[in-house]
Design a protein around this motif. Structure first.
Motif, mmCIF file in Angstrom:
data_model
loop_
_atom_site.group_PDB
_atom_site.id
_atom_site.type_symbol
_atom_site.label_atom_id
_atom_site.label_comp_id
_atom_site.label_asym_id
_atom_site.label_seq_id
_atom_site.Cartn_x
_atom_site.Cartn_y
_atom_site.Cartn_z
ATOM 1 N N ASN A 161 15.162 71.204 -30.884
ATOM 2 C CA ASN A 161 16.373 70.419 -31.171
ATOM 3 C C ASN A 161 16.610 70.259 -32.665
ATOM 4 N N PHE A 162 15.689 70.680 -33.508
ATOM 5 C CA PHE A 162 15.766 70.404 -34.942
ATOM 6 C C PHE A 162 16.192 71.602 -35.788
ATOM 7 N N SER A 163 16.778 72.593 -35.216
ATOM 8 C CA SER A 163 17.059 73.824 -35.956
ATOM 9 C C SER A 163 18.152 73.681 -37.013
ATOM 10 N N ASP A 164 19.042 72.716 -36.913
ATOM 11 C CA ASP A 164 20.172 72.611 -37.842
ATOM 12 C C ASP A 164 19.969 71.605 -38.974
ATOM 13 N N TYR A 165 18.796 71.091 -39.154
ATOM 14 C CA TYR A 165 18.544 70.090 -40.182
ATOM 15 C C TYR A 165 18.228 70.744 -41.522
ATOM 16 N N LYS A 166 18.579 70.034 -42.613
ATOM 17 C CA LYS A 166 18.264 70.516 -43.961
ATOM 18 C C LYS A 166 17.792 69.346 -44.809
ATOM 19 N N ASN A 167 16.894 69.644 -45.764
ATOM 20 C CA ASN A 167 16.371 68.653 -46.709
ATOM 21 C C ASN A 167 15.667 67.492 -46.018
ATOM 22 N N CYS A 168 14.911 67.811 -44.995
ATOM 23 C CA CYS A 168 14.165 66.796 -44.246
ATOM 24 C C CYS A 168 12.670 67.105 -44.311
ATOM 25 N N VAL A 169 11.888 66.121 -43.949
ATOM 26 C CA VAL A 169 10.449 66.308 -43.788
ATOM 27 C C VAL A 169 10.158 66.222 -42.291
ATOM 28 N N PHE A 170 9.512 67.246 -41.774
ATOM 29 C CA PHE A 170 9.144 67.281 -40.367
ATOM 30 C C PHE A 170 7.630 67.299 -40.241
ATOM 31 N N TYR A 171 7.134 66.495 -39.313
ATOM 32 C CA TYR A 171 5.706 66.488 -38.999
ATOM 33 C C TYR A 171 5.570 66.820 -37.519
ATOM 34 N N PHE A 172 4.825 67.871 -37.224
ATOM 35 C CA PHE A 172 4.602 68.293 -35.842
ATOM 36 C C PHE A 172 3.127 68.118 -35.503
ATOM 37 N N ASP A 173 2.875 67.564 -34.326
ATOM 38 C CA ASP A 173 1.517 67.361 -33.831
ATOM 39 C C ASP A 173 1.459 67.887 -32.396
ATOM 40 N N PHE A 191 6.714 79.036 -31.216
ATOM 41 C CA PHE A 191 6.631 77.799 -31.997
ATOM 42 C C PHE A 191 6.413 78.100 -33.476
ATOM 43 N N TYR A 192 5.507 79.013 -33.781
ATOM 44 C CA TYR A 192 5.246 79.383 -35.177
ATOM 45 C C TYR A 192 6.486 79.982 -35.828
ATOM 46 N N ASP A 193 7.191 80.822 -35.079
ATOM 47 C CA ASP A 193 8.428 81.406 -35.621
ATOM 48 C C ASP A 193 9.465 80.314 -35.897
ATOM 49 N N PHE A 194 9.560 79.359 -34.996
ATOM 50 C CA PHE A 194 10.471 78.234 -35.195
ATOM 51 C C PHE A 194 10.105 77.464 -36.474
ATOM 52 N N LEU A 195 8.826 77.195 -36.682
ATOM 53 C CA LEU A 195 8.381 76.467 -37.868
ATOM 54 C C LEU A 195 8.714 77.234 -39.148
ATOM 55 N N ARG A 196 8.532 78.531 -39.121
ATOM 56 C CA ARG A 196 8.861 79.358 -40.288
ATOM 57 C C ARG A 196 10.347 79.239 -40.625
ATOM 58 N N LYS A 197 11.181 79.331 -39.612
ATOM 59 C CA LYS A 197 12.630 79.240 -39.821
ATOM 60 C C LYS A 197 13.013 77.846 -40.326
ATOM 61 N N LEU A 198 12.452 76.808 -39.710
ATOM 62 C CA LEU A 198 12.759 75.436 -40.114
ATOM 63 C C LEU A 198 12.341 75.171 -41.556
ATOM 64 N N SER A 199 11.261 75.807 -41.988
ATOM 65 C CA SER A 199 10.749 75.566 -43.338
ATOM 66 C C SER A 199 11.621 76.187 -44.430
ATOM 67 N N GLU A 200 12.566 76.997 -44.061
ATOM 68 C CA GLU A 200 13.454 77.593 -45.063
ATOM 69 C C GLU A 200 14.285 76.533 -45.783
ATOM 70 N N ASN A 201 14.582 75.429 -45.098
ATOM 71 C CA ASN A 201 15.418 74.373 -45.672
ATOM 72 C C ASN A 201 14.791 72.985 -45.604
ATOM 73 N N ASN A 202 13.501 72.927 -45.237
ATOM 74 C CA ASN A 202 12.848 71.640 -45.023
ATOM 75 C C ASN A 202 11.368 71.729 -45.398
ATOM 76 N N ILE A 203 10.755 70.582 -45.511
ATOM 77 C CA ILE A 203 9.301 70.506 -45.636
ATOM 78 C C ILE A 203 8.764 70.360 -44.218
ATOM 79 N N VAL A 204 7.854 71.235 -43.838
ATOM 80 C CA VAL A 204 7.324 71.248 -42.478
ATOM 81 C C VAL A 204 5.808 71.105 -42.549
#
Length: 136
Positions: free
Chosen positions: A50-62, A81-94
């Motif tokens: 659900n978090f694919s469209d966010y930018k400039n955020c900090v995400f913590y996954f457990d 999941f790893y691919d999703f994290l890579r994509k999300l990290s393009e615009n966020n801190i993951v």
């Protein structure tokens, strides 16, 4: 706050071995004490995708750690999941808690601890808890 090792009543209920402490109440009181300092923060519990469209955020996954006991009603496709994290990290801190991650994830913190997943809160194995981020 009432989960036990992230398993929600899978053999434990937030009490110590002698029954003298209510870990649930301790966690709740701690949260209430810290709540005034948690301004402008949004907490959500939902599917990670659900978090694919966010930018400039900090995400913590457990997530449920790979190669450990998984949740009974759902499972994670770790490669996806790893691919999703890579994509999300393009615009966020993951940040991700895990024992191990693929090589393009960097361990930024670690600590050895005893994993107490049994209801007796005594039997456990040593593990190295780690916090990862995507390498730049």
């Amino acid at each position: 706050m009432a989960s036990y090792g992230g398993r929600y009543f899978d053999g434990g209920y937030g009490r110590d071995s002698k029954g003298g402490r209510s870990i649930y109440n301790e966690r709740l009181n701690n949260f209430k004490e810290q709540a005034p300092n948690l301004n402008d923060i949004e907490f959500m519990c939902c599917d990670y995708q659900n978090f694919s469209d966010y930018k400039n955020c900090v995400f913590y996954f457990d997530p449920p750690y790979k190669d450990t006991k998984q949740y009974s009603k759902q499972s994670i496709d770790y490669d996806s999941f790893y691919d999703f994290l890579r994509k999300l990290s393009e615009n966020n801190i993951v940040l991700i808690s895990e024992y191990n991650m693929p090589d393009d994830f960097k361990c930024i913190w670690q600590k050895e601890r005893k994993v107490l997943q049994k209801s007796d809160r005594v039997t456990g194995e040593k593990a190295v808890e780690k916090l990862f981020e995507i390498r730049e």
